[in-house]
Design an enzyme around this catalytic site. Structure first.
Site, short mmCIF file in Angstrom:
data_model
loop_
_atom_site.label_atom_id
_atom_site.label_comp_id
_atom_site.label_asym_id
_atom_site.label_seq_id
_atom_site.Cartn_x
_atom_site.Cartn_y
_atom_site.Cartn_z
CE1 TYR A 121 48.58 27.71 118.63
CE2 TYR A 121 47.83 29.98 118.58
CZ TYR A 121 47.90 28.59 119.04
OH TYR A 121 46.55 28.15 119.47
CE LYS A 152 45.63 23.27 117.26
NZ LYS A 152 44.45 22.50 116.71
C1 HXC Z 1 43.55 28.42 133.36
C2 HXC Z 1 42.43 26.57 133.20
C3 HXC Z 1 41.63 27.41 132.26
C4 HXC Z 1 41.98 28.57 131.95
C5 HXC Z 1 40.86 25.19 132.34
N1 HXC Z 1 41.88 25.30 132.95
N2 HXC Z 1 40.36 26.42 131.67
N3 HXC Z 1 43.45 27.05 133.61
N4 HXC Z 1 42.60 29.27 132.51
N5 HXC Z 1 41.01 29.41 131.36
C6 HXC Z 1 42.52 24.32 133.81
C7 HXC Z 1 41.49 23.75 134.90
O1 HXC Z 1 41.63 24.49 136.06
C8 HXC Z 1 41.99 22.36 135.29
O2 HXC Z 1 43.48 22.32 135.82
C9 HXC Z 1 42.53 21.90 133.76
O3 HXC Z 1 42.85 23.11 132.96
C10 HXC Z 1 41.38 21.10 133.12
O4 HXC Z 1 40.20 21.56 133.25
P1 HXC Z 1 38.89 20.98 132.82
O5 HXC Z 1 37.91 22.16 132.76
O6 HXC Z 1 38.77 20.13 133.89
O7 HXC Z 1 39.24 20.39 131.63
P2 HXC Z 1 38.07 19.70 130.48
O8 HXC Z 1 36.82 19.87 131.13
O9 HXC Z 1 38.73 18.34 130.25
O10 HXC Z 1 38.10 20.85 129.45
C11 HXC Z 1 39.13 20.87 128.60
C12 HXC Z 1 39.33 22.43 128.24
C13 HXC Z 1 38.02 23.29 127.83
C14 HXC Z 1 40.59 22.79 127.09
C15 HXC Z 1 39.87 23.24 129.42
O11 HXC Z 1 38.61 24.66 127.42
C16 HXC Z 1 37.45 22.67 126.61
O12 HXC Z 1 36.92 21.71 126.51
N6 HXC Z 1 37.70 23.07 125.15
C17 HXC Z 1 37.18 22.60 124.00
C18 HXC Z 1 36.71 23.87 123.12
C19 HXC Z 1 37.96 24.46 122.78
O13 HXC Z 1 38.80 24.86 123.72
N7 HXC Z 1 37.67 25.40 121.42
C20 HXC Z 1 38.68 26.38 121.20
C21 HXC Z 1 39.43 25.96 120.15
S1 HXC Z 1 40.18 27.26 119.27
P3 HXC Z 1 43.45 22.25 137.64
O14 HXC Z 1 44.80 22.37 137.92
O15 HXC Z 1 42.49 23.38 138.05
O16 HXC Z 1 42.79 20.86 137.86
C22 HXC Z 1 41.93 26.97 119.00
C23 HXC Z 1 42.27 28.08 118.39
C24 HXC Z 1 43.58 27.97 118.09
O17 HXC Z 1 42.39 26.09 119.25
C25 HXC Z 1 44.28 29.20 117.34
C26 HXC Z 1 43.79 30.82 117.39
C27 HXC Z 1 44.42 31.64 116.57
P1 NAP Z 2 35.64 24.71 118.43
O1 NAP Z 2 34.12 25.07 117.87
O2 NAP Z 2 35.56 24.97 119.86
O3 NAP Z 2 36.18 23.35 118.06
C1 NAP Z 2 36.70 22.29 119.00
C2 NAP Z 2 36.18 21.11 118.62
O4 NAP Z 2 36.77 19.97 119.72
C3 NAP Z 2 34.62 20.99 119.30
O5 NAP Z 2 33.71 20.56 118.44
C4 NAP Z 2 34.81 19.95 120.64
O6 NAP Z 2 33.54 19.15 120.47
C5 NAP Z 2 35.91 19.14 120.17
N1 NAP Z 2 36.51 18.50 121.34
C6 NAP Z 2 37.29 19.41 122.31
N2 NAP Z 2 37.76 18.33 123.07
C7 NAP Z 2 37.52 17.27 122.49
C8 NAP Z 2 37.80 16.10 123.10
N3 NAP Z 2 38.60 15.66 124.22
N4 NAP Z 2 37.40 14.86 122.28
C9 NAP Z 2 36.88 14.86 120.92
N5 NAP Z 2 36.45 16.18 120.66
C10 NAP Z 2 36.95 17.49 121.51
O7 NAP Z 2 36.55 25.65 117.76
P2 NAP Z 2 37.11 25.77 116.20
O8 NAP Z 2 37.34 27.40 116.30
O9 NAP Z 2 36.21 25.50 115.41
O10 NAP Z 2 38.51 25.14 116.32
C11 NAP Z 2 38.42 23.93 115.33
C12 NAP Z 2 39.91 23.60 115.01
O11 NAP Z 2 40.49 24.73 114.21
C13 NAP Z 2 40.90 23.39 116.20
O12 NAP Z 2 41.86 22.51 115.92
C14 NAP Z 2 41.48 24.54 116.55
O13 NAP Z 2 42.87 24.63 117.21
C15 NAP Z 2 41.83 24.93 114.95
N6 NAP Z 2 41.90 26.62 114.98
C16 NAP Z 2 41.15 27.52 114.94
C17 NAP Z 2 41.36 28.68 114.91
C18 NAP Z 2 40.42 29.83 114.89
O14 NAP Z 2 40.62 31.18 114.98
N7 NAP Z 2 39.12 29.59 115.43
C19 NAP Z 2 42.52 29.10 114.41
C20 NAP Z 2 43.45 28.33 114.34
C21 NAP Z 2 43.21 26.72 114.51
P3 NAP Z 2 33.02 18.69 122.10
O15 NAP Z 2 32.87 19.69 122.80
O16 NAP Z 2 31.50 18.19 121.63
O17 NAP Z 2 33.99 17.64 122.40
#
Ligand code: HXC
Ligand code: NAP
Length: 267
Positions: free
Chosen positions: A148, A163
């Site tokens: 995207y 991104k």
């Molecule tokens: C609305 C949300 C929310 C949700 C969190 N927030 N989740 N708001 N809807 N579902 C808000 C919280 O309310 C808070 O704001 C702020 O975000 C920070 O939340 P925390 O939980 O304190 O943050 P933190 O512990 O730092 O966690 C970061 C995170 C969490 C991004 C929110 O989801 C995370 O750790 N993610 C890591 C793994 C991940 O997301 N993997 C997916 C990657 S896949 P307020 O205002 O309430 O304080 C990917 C694919 C892309 O990227 C492409 C797909 C095709």
């Molecule tokens: P995922 O398993 O949730 O990977 C996210 C990783 O980021 C986790 O290992 C997490 O580990 C780490 N991370 C998150 N916050 C961090 C922080 N503050 N510091 C250090 N590490 C952090 O999801 P995934 O699908 O494999 O995603 C991997 C990559 O692919 C991402 O860049 C995502 O945007 C990209 N991507 C995924 C898809 C898809 O369809 N799956 C599509 C397009 C792009 P910890 O929780 O241990 O920190």
């Protein structure tokens, strides 16, 4: 298929290397001879991943790191150099994401994703770039974007903006660091099977089907397919490629570019 000695004795840092796509990337670099450095927040993720890699005969160091904190990032890079004497490749893979309408997204929610994806990728690139420049150049950086970047993404404005920022950074660094022989590239995957992403973005079968229907090749990508592209871009076989974004999405972005994260009616 790259020769199995492609990264022999090289050192590769993968952020977010303990889960999903990052772990698949780490494993592939390891199979091609690299020493691995896995960096993310959760020691539990890292330890489990490293155990699996070592059981397969690969070399893996884990360094718990929050990429949002530049001091932790600098310490992680220093630890990698201390352990292995060098770094050759950085993969900016760590990310955060969740679905939220733009009008409902809080400043903290915006910053949470921007800090991980955009700031974290910069801090890691800066720290590794400094090391590469100081040792006389060479090396490669590959960042994981999402398809995207070409379209924007209703429902994940924070991630799409971050991104796209990393894509711009990729192009800037490719030119700025070309004189040091450092190549900087990116991949832009479409939907890829991964439990972490599933938890955040496609929690039910209906959402999975909607996304699948948007992929002309009719299926999801596999983590290993992303790993193949990343290792290629980091390898000498891509020695004249820099500043490039390789899209890996079965043709998805060209046929729409909306994952329907906000539901059938887009509201
Ligand atoms: C609305 C949300 C929310 C949700 C969190 N927030 N989740 N708001 N809807 N579902 C808000 C919280 O309310 C808070 O704001 C702020 O975000 C920070 O939340 P925390 O939980 O304190 O943050 P933190 O512990 O730092 O966690 C970061 C995170 C969490 C991004 C929110 O989801 C995370 O750790 N993610 C890591 C793994 C991940 O997301 N993997 C997916 C990657 S896949 P307020 O205002 O309430 O304080 C990917 C694919 C892309 O990227 C492409 C797909 C095709
Ligand atoms: P995922 O398993 O949730 O990977 C996210 C990783 O980021 C986790 O290992 C997490 O580990 C780490 N991370 C998150 N916050 C961090 C922080 N503050 N510091 C250090 N590490 C952090 O999801 P995934 O699908 O494999 O995603 C991997 C990559 O692919 C991402 O860049 C995502 O945007 C990209 N991507 C995924 C898809 C898809 O369809 N799956 C599509 C397009 C792009 P910890 O929780 O241990 O920190």
């Amino acid at each position: 298929m790259l020769p199995s000695s492609t990264f022999r004795d090289q050192v590769v840092i993968v952020t977010g290397g303990g889960t999903g796509i990052g772990l698949a990337i780490a494993r592939r670099f390891g199979e091609l001879g690299a020493h691995l450095v896995l960096a993310s927040r959760s020691a539990a993720h890292l330890d489990e991943a490293a155990e699996g890699l070592r059981a397969a005969g690969l070399s893996a160091l884990t360094v718990p790191t929050d990429v949002r904190d530049p001091a932790q990032v600098d310490a992680m890079v220093a630890r990698a150099v201390e352990a292995f004497g060098r770094i050759d490749v950085l993969v900016n893979n760590a990310a955060g994401n969740f679905i939220c309408r733009a009008e409902d997204l809080s400043p903290n929610g915006w910053n949470a994703v921007i800090s991980i994806v955009l700031n974290g990728s910069f801090y890691c690139s800066r720290a590794v770039g400094r090391h590469l420049i100081a040792r006389g150049g060479g090396g490669a950086i590959v960042s994981i974007l999402a398809n995207y970047v070409w379209t924007g993404s209703p429902g994940t404005i924070h991630s799409a903006a971050a991104k796209a920022g990393v894509m711009s950074m990729t192009q800037t660094l490719a030119v700025e660091w070309a004189r040091h022989g450092i190549r900087v590239n990116a991949v832009a995957p479409g939907p890829v099977e991964s439990p972490g992403a599933a938890r955040q973005l496609w929690p039910n079968q209906q959402a999975v089907q909607r996304i699948t229907d948007g992929v002309p090749l009719g299926r999801w990508g596999r983590p290993g397919e992303v790993a193949d592209a990343v290792t290629y871009l980091a390898s000498p076989y891509a020695g004249f490629i820099t500043g490039e974004v390789l899209t890996i999405d079965g043709g998805a972005w060209m046929s729409g570019g909306d994952y329907g994260f906000l539901g059938e009616d887009g509201k």
